[in-house]
Design a protein around this motif. Sequence first.
Motif, PDB file in Angstrom:
ATOM      1  N   ASN A 101       0.827  -1.206   0.000  1.00  0.00           N
ATOM      2  CA  ASN A 101       0.000   0.000   0.000  1.00  0.00           C
ATOM      3  C   ASN A 101       0.863   1.259   0.000  1.00  0.00           C
ATOM      4  N   TYR A 102       1.892   1.257   0.837  1.00  0.00           N
ATOM      5  CA  TYR A 102       2.764   2.427   0.987  1.00  0.00           C
ATOM      6  C   TYR A 102       3.569   2.698  -0.284  1.00  0.00           C
ATOM      7  N   LEU A 103       4.164   1.657  -0.841  1.00  0.00           N
ATOM      8  CA  LEU A 103       5.046   1.830  -1.995  1.00  0.00           C
ATOM      9  C   LEU A 103       4.284   2.260  -3.250  1.00  0.00           C
ATOM     10  N   ALA A 104       2.986   1.994  -3.292  1.00  0.00           N
ATOM     11  CA  ALA A 104       2.180   2.374  -4.462  1.00  0.00           C
ATOM     12  C   ALA A 104       1.783   3.846  -4.452  1.00  0.00           C
ATOM     13  N   LYS A 105       2.071   4.532  -3.369  1.00  0.00           N
ATOM     14  CA  LYS A 105       1.636   5.919  -3.205  1.00  0.00           C
ATOM     15  C   LYS A 105       2.690   6.916  -3.692  1.00  0.00           C
ATOM     16  N   THR A 106       2.249   8.130  -3.987  1.00  0.00           N
ATOM     17  CA  THR A 106       3.166   9.222  -4.310  1.00  0.00           C
ATOM     18  C   THR A 106       3.817   9.711  -3.013  1.00  0.00           C
ATOM     19  N   GLU A 107       4.830  10.557  -3.142  1.00  0.00           N
ATOM     20  CA  GLU A 107       5.518  11.067  -1.959  1.00  0.00           C
ATOM     21  C   GLU A 107       4.556  11.775  -1.008  1.00  0.00           C
ATOM     22  N   GLY A 108       3.672  12.577  -1.556  1.00  0.00           N
ATOM     23  CA  GLY A 108       2.703  13.287  -0.725  1.00  0.00           C
ATOM     24  C   GLY A 108       1.724  12.344  -0.055  1.00  0.00           C
ATOM     25  N   GLU A 109       1.287  11.330  -0.801  1.00  0.00           N
ATOM     26  CA  GLU A 109       0.354  10.352  -0.245  1.00  0.00           C
ATOM     27  C   GLU A 109       1.021   9.504   0.829  1.00  0.00           C
ATOM     28  N   ARG A 110       2.308   9.220   0.646  1.00  0.00           N
ATOM     29  CA  ARG A 110       3.043   8.450   1.664  1.00  0.00           C
ATOM     30  C   ARG A 110       3.099   9.210   2.987  1.00  0.00           C
ATOM     31  N   LYS A 111       3.356  10.506   2.878  1.00  0.00           N
ATOM     32  CA  LYS A 111       3.431  11.331   4.082  1.00  0.00           C
ATOM     33  C   LYS A 111       2.084  11.347   4.800  1.00  0.00           C
ATOM     34  N   GLU A 112       1.032  11.496   4.044  1.00  0.00           N
ATOM     35  CA  GLU A 112      -0.320  11.513   4.618  1.00  0.00           C
ATOM     36  C   GLU A 112      -0.635  10.162   5.276  1.00  0.00           C
ATOM     37  N   TYR A 113      -0.254   9.080   4.612  1.00  0.00           N
ATOM     38  CA  TYR A 113      -0.477   7.728   5.131  1.00  0.00           C
ATOM     39  C   TYR A 113       0.308   7.511   6.420  1.00  0.00           C
ATOM     40  N   TYR A 114       1.548   7.997   6.444  1.00  0.00           N
ATOM     41  CA  TYR A 114       2.394   7.867   7.634  1.00  0.00           C
ATOM     42  C   TYR A 114       1.725   8.509   8.847  1.00  0.00           C
ATOM     43  N   TYR A 115       1.259   9.736   8.684  1.00  0.00           N
ATOM     44  CA  TYR A 115       0.652  10.436   9.820  1.00  0.00           C
ATOM     45  C   TYR A 115      -0.702   9.843  10.197  1.00  0.00           C
ATOM     46  N   GLN A 116      -1.372   9.251   9.250  1.00  0.00           N
ATOM     47  CA  GLN A 116      -2.622   8.549   9.550  1.00  0.00           C
ATOM     48  C   GLN A 116      -2.351   7.370  10.481  1.00  0.00           C
ATOM     49  N   ILE A 117      -1.326   6.577  10.140  1.00  0.00           N
ATOM     50  CA  ILE A 117      -0.950   5.432  10.971  1.00  0.00           C
ATOM     51  C   ILE A 117      -0.435   5.908  12.322  1.00  0.00           C
ATOM     52  N   ARG A 118       0.401   6.949  12.319  1.00  0.00           N
ATOM     53  CA  ARG A 118       0.955   7.449  13.587  1.00  0.00           C
ATOM     54  C   ARG A 118      -0.145   7.951  14.514  1.00  0.00           C
ATOM     55  N   ASN A 119      -1.110   8.669  13.969  1.00  0.00           N
ATOM     56  CA  ASN A 119      -2.212   9.190  14.786  1.00  0.00           C
ATOM     57  C   ASN A 119      -3.038   8.057  15.389  1.00  0.00           C
ATOM     58  N   GLU A 120      -3.295   7.037  14.576  1.00  0.00           N
ATOM     59  CA  GLU A 120      -4.052   5.883  15.077  1.00  0.00           C
ATOM     60  C   GLU A 120      -3.268   5.144  16.159  1.00  0.00           C
ATOM     61  N   TYR A 121      -1.977   4.999  15.922  1.00  0.00           N
ATOM     62  CA  TYR A 121      -1.084   4.326  16.880  1.00  0.00           C
ATOM     63  C   TYR A 121      -1.086   5.055  18.221  1.00  0.00           C
ATOM     64  N   ASN A 122      -0.971   6.371  18.171  1.00  0.00           N
ATOM     65  CA  ASN A 122      -0.931   7.162  19.408  1.00  0.00           C
ATOM     66  C   ASN A 122      -2.294   7.226  20.090  1.00  0.00           C
ATOM     67  N   LYS A 123      -3.341   7.277  19.299  1.00  0.00           N
ATOM     68  CA  LYS A 123      -4.702   7.360  19.841  1.00  0.00           C
ATOM     69  C   LYS A 123      -5.036   6.136  20.688  1.00  0.00           C
ATOM     70  N   ASN A 124      -4.489   4.984  20.313  1.00  0.00           N
ATOM     71  CA  ASN A 124      -4.842   3.727  20.984  1.00  0.00           C
ATOM     72  C   ASN A 124      -4.029   3.446  22.248  1.00  0.00           C
ATOM     73  N   ILE A 125      -3.089   4.321  22.584  1.00  0.00           N
ATOM     74  CA  ILE A 125      -2.239   4.085  23.751  1.00  0.00           C
ATOM     75  C   ILE A 125      -3.054   3.875  25.025  1.00  0.00           C
ATOM     76  N   LEU A 126      -4.042   4.736  25.254  1.00  0.00           N
ATOM     77  CA  LEU A 126      -4.793   4.715  26.513  1.00  0.00           C
ATOM     78  C   LEU A 126      -5.716   3.504  26.634  1.00  0.00           C
ATOM     79  N   THR A 127      -6.127   2.938  25.520  1.00  0.00           N
ATOM     80  CA  THR A 127      -7.081   1.815  25.572  1.00  0.00           C
ATOM     81  C   THR A 127      -6.444   0.461  25.263  1.00  0.00           C
ATOM     82  N   PHE A 128      -5.217   0.462  24.790  1.00  0.00           N
ATOM     83  CA  PHE A 128      -4.580  -0.799  24.406  1.00  0.00           C
ATOM     84  C   PHE A 128      -4.268  -1.645  25.639  1.00  0.00           C
ATOM     85  N   ASN A 129      -4.534  -2.947  25.540  1.00  0.00           N
ATOM     86  CA  ASN A 129      -4.291  -3.872  26.651  1.00  0.00           C
ATOM     87  C   ASN A 129      -2.880  -4.456  26.539  1.00  0.00           C
TER      88      ASN A 129
END
Length: 310
Positions: A101-129
Amino acid sequence: MKISELNNYQAKPFLKWAGGKTQLLNDLEKQLPIRIKDTKIIKNYIEPFIGGGAFFFYLMNNYKIEKSLISDVNKEIIVGYLTIKNNHIELIENLRKIQSNYLAKTEGERKEYYYQIRNEYNKNILTFNYQEYNSSWIVRASQLIFLNKTCFNGLFRQNKKGEFNVPSGKYKNPKICDDINIIAVNKALENTEIKICDFAETQRFVDAETLVYLDPPYRPLSNSSSFTSYSKEGFSDDDQIRLFKYYKELDEIGANLILSNSDPKNHNENDNFFDNLYNKFSIQRVKATRMINSNAQKRGQINEIIIANC
């Protein structure tokens, strides 16, 4: 890769790790007790600050370790290790999808995808078991490895909230899914106990036949340095002193001990912090290249210290 080639493949760290010990492996190996060098057998191995695990994997590849325990207070790292131990095939499948998925994206799309994953990763800290292993660990480990492989400078860094706060990097073709190495790491972890805990909690597993390697979060090279905060818990001089007391107690048990850290004399030649603490033990200074620093001019060769009782 053929099965015969896979069997000969040597496991290596699955995360990029600032302060990793790959370049110091020979210096660390020199500190091993003669009986271990001669027999190539380690009865009991404990590493309470596992991090990237370069020395652990090196020993696993070159010595027979009868019993091993690795741990870290950083929960996210242990999520990665336990997922590879328990569900490495599912992890590989997840990472392949992310990579494609990542490699198929343009440079701009990769950056957007990265921050999407990072935001989700950080959001789940408080609820992750973090206490009970389940299928959600596979998703979180996948995100951890993706962020580590595609972030700026290949860092793992957390703020005080425990959030991954490294910006996006620019890589043409990052290897997000290193399936061969994940399989090798799984094999290396097969009989290894893995814990989320403070280093002091590992003392009850230590006896006179134990080799303990200690690689704590490095003491900053300067008072203003906060670039190397890889865990929200931090590691203060009080923690370094607490670690010294642990080291001394293990020495009294008869365990073989090796500890590494940054040399404060790189910044201030009059800083005798470790020399004073560990003055009854062997202290060696070895050259290392530190390539991760917020100031590019401060990257390059420095001294690191290795402290041993062997």
